[in-house]
Design an enzyme around this catalytic site. Structure first.
Site, mmCIF file in Angstrom:
data_model
loop_
_atom_site.group_PDB
_atom_site.id
_atom_site.type_symbol
_atom_site.label_atom_id
_atom_site.label_comp_id
_atom_site.label_asym_id
_atom_site.label_seq_id
_atom_site.Cartn_x
_atom_site.Cartn_y
_atom_site.Cartn_z
ATOM 1 C CD GLU A 46 -2.145 1.331 3.045
ATOM 2 O OE1 GLU A 46 -1.455 0.855 3.979
ATOM 3 O OE2 GLU A 46 -3.244 1.875 3.229
ATOM 4 C CG ASN A 109 -4.736 4.203 0.624
ATOM 5 O OD1 ASN A 109 -4.034 3.668 -0.221
ATOM 6 N ND2 ASN A 109 -4.517 4.093 1.933
ATOM 7 C CE LYS A 126 -6.996 1.481 4.083
ATOM 8 N NZ LYS A 126 -5.698 1.901 4.653
ATOM 9 C CD GLU A 145 -5.182 4.958 5.916
ATOM 10 O OE1 GLU A 145 -5.741 4.685 4.850
ATOM 11 O OE2 GLU A 145 -4.677 4.104 6.668
ATOM 12 C CB CYS A 171 -3.836 -1.383 4.766
ATOM 13 S SG CYS A 171 -3.067 -1.468 6.403
ATOM 14 C CG ASN A 196 2.172 1.524 4.620
ATOM 15 O OD1 ASN A 196 3.308 1.991 4.640
ATOM 16 N ND2 ASN A 196 1.542 1.246 3.497
HETATM 17 N N1 CDT Z 1 -2.783 1.553 6.571
HETATM 18 C C1 CDT Z 1 -3.708 1.002 7.393
HETATM 19 O O1 CDT Z 1 -4.866 0.848 7.023
HETATM 20 N N2 CDT Z 1 -3.292 0.644 8.631
HETATM 21 C C2 CDT Z 1 -4.182 0.156 9.632
HETATM 22 C C3 CDT Z 1 -3.797 0.655 10.967
HETATM 23 C C4 CDT Z 1 -4.921 0.555 11.894
HETATM 24 S S1 CDT Z 1 -4.666 1.450 13.360
HETATM 25 C C5 CDT Z 1 -5.297 3.017 13.023
HETATM 26 C C6 CDT Z 1 -4.303 -1.361 9.685
HETATM 27 O O2 CDT Z 1 -5.421 -1.854 9.816
HETATM 28 O O3 CDT Z 1 -3.288 -2.060 9.624
#
Ligand code: CDT
Length: 303
Positions: A46, A109, A126, A145, A171, A196
């Site tokens: 991502e 995204n 996303k 985000e 993600c 990420n």
């Molecule tokens: N990039 C992304 O979606 N990361 C989220 C972090 C969640 S905590 C705010 C994940 O679900 O891995």
């Protein structure tokens, strides 16, 4: 052909100072390495062209827009498309997308699916955006985000390619069972995604091991429940002091992890995926037509 060699091309950190040009050089090196392993489809992370910028509070839109692509391919990423075509490898790539639609600027995204001919076959924006939209002063870093992106407006698409049907997620989508089920109902047999994931949970003092446990739990369950392959690729390691966990993996329709990364750096993992392996699951315990009871699933879409 009922097997497909898929690669997950994990990226180590991308620092704030690193140029897109240098990042694409790293992506190309991974692409060539995957090719040397016989890979036909490679999955990048991502937001694979920049640092994970939603951790930073920015008030000036110009500063935010520096992380976005207004065109794909563009001058910097074109070599990736050229190499894919030359080597006959398809790829998944995540990036921040800025587009003019409905007479306004929109930011998503996004991920794209590129075929072995170097052409874009599919696009996903996303849908499950995590985090918050306002500055939080009670956390060590932000997760903005919800501020920098709109919720994706393309649904969960699936595309016929590589002798199978591929769906894309990004993600946080991987944590939601609906993501996979909708794509499975649309015929997806392989779901690919990049992530990420900050190691530290800013909402709860969570033991470290649980981060990785949940990451795997959701995808292993989903692979089995939908008789599908899942390939998940991390951007990992310390980005200017902020840690993202690794754990890129390839998961079979049985729910087993068949290959996983061992570093938090640029790394390619590979598996020769039997595309028919999920058939027995979809023909028996998870035969959707026979066994689903949608008359009892109403609340899932009505609230
Ligand atoms: N990039 C992304 O979606 N990361 C989220 C972090 C969640 S905590 C705010 C994940 O679900 O891995």
């Amino acid at each position: 052909e009922s097997s497909l060699k898929i690669g997950s091309a994990q990226l180590g950190p991308i620092s704030l100072a690193e140029s897109r040009y240098d990042v694409v050089k790293r992506l190309l090196a991974l692409l060539y390495k995957a090719h040397s392993f016989g890979v036909k489809f490679i999955v990048f992370p991502e937001l694979a062209l920049t640092t994970f910028f939603p951790r930073y509070w920015m008030t000036n839109q110009v500063d935010v827009d520096r992380y976005f692509e207004t065109k794909m391919p563009n001058e910097v990423t074109q070599p990736l498309f050229d190499a894919a075509k030359k080597l006959g490898i398809g790829f998944y790539l995540g990036f921040a997308e800025l587009s003019e639609e409905d007479n306004r600027i929109r930011r998503f995204n996004t991920s794209i699916l590129v075929g072995p001919d170097g052409k874009i076959i599919g696009k996903y924006r996303k849908i499950h955006l995590p985090g918050h939209s306002e500055k939080r002063d009670d956390v060590p870093f932000q997760h903005l985000e919800k501020r920098y992106f709109e919720v994706g407006n393309l649904g969960f698409g699936t595309w016929p390619v590589f002798g199978t049907r591929v769906g894309m997620a990004i993600c946080n989508d991987r944590r939601w069972p609906e993501t996979y089920r909708v794509m499975a109902l649309r015929g997806a047999r392989v779901v690919v995604l990049g992530f990420n994931t900050p190691t530290e949970n800013i909402n709860h003092d969570e033991p470290l091991h649980l981060r990785m446990f949940h990451h795997r739990l959701v995808m292993q369950a989903a692979a089995y429940q939908n008789g599908m392959w899942i390939v998940a690729t991390a951007k990992a390691g310390y980005e200017d002091g902020f840690h993202l966990h690794g754990g890129s993996c390839i998961i079979s329709p049985t729910g087993e992890i068949v290959s996983q990364s061992t570093t938090e750096d640029d790394e390619v993992i590979v598996y020769d995926c039997n595309l028919k392996l999920g058939d027995y699951i979809l023909n028996s315990v998870f035969n959707f037509k026979k066994h689903r009871r949608i008359e009892h699933y109403g609340p899932i879409t009505s609230q």
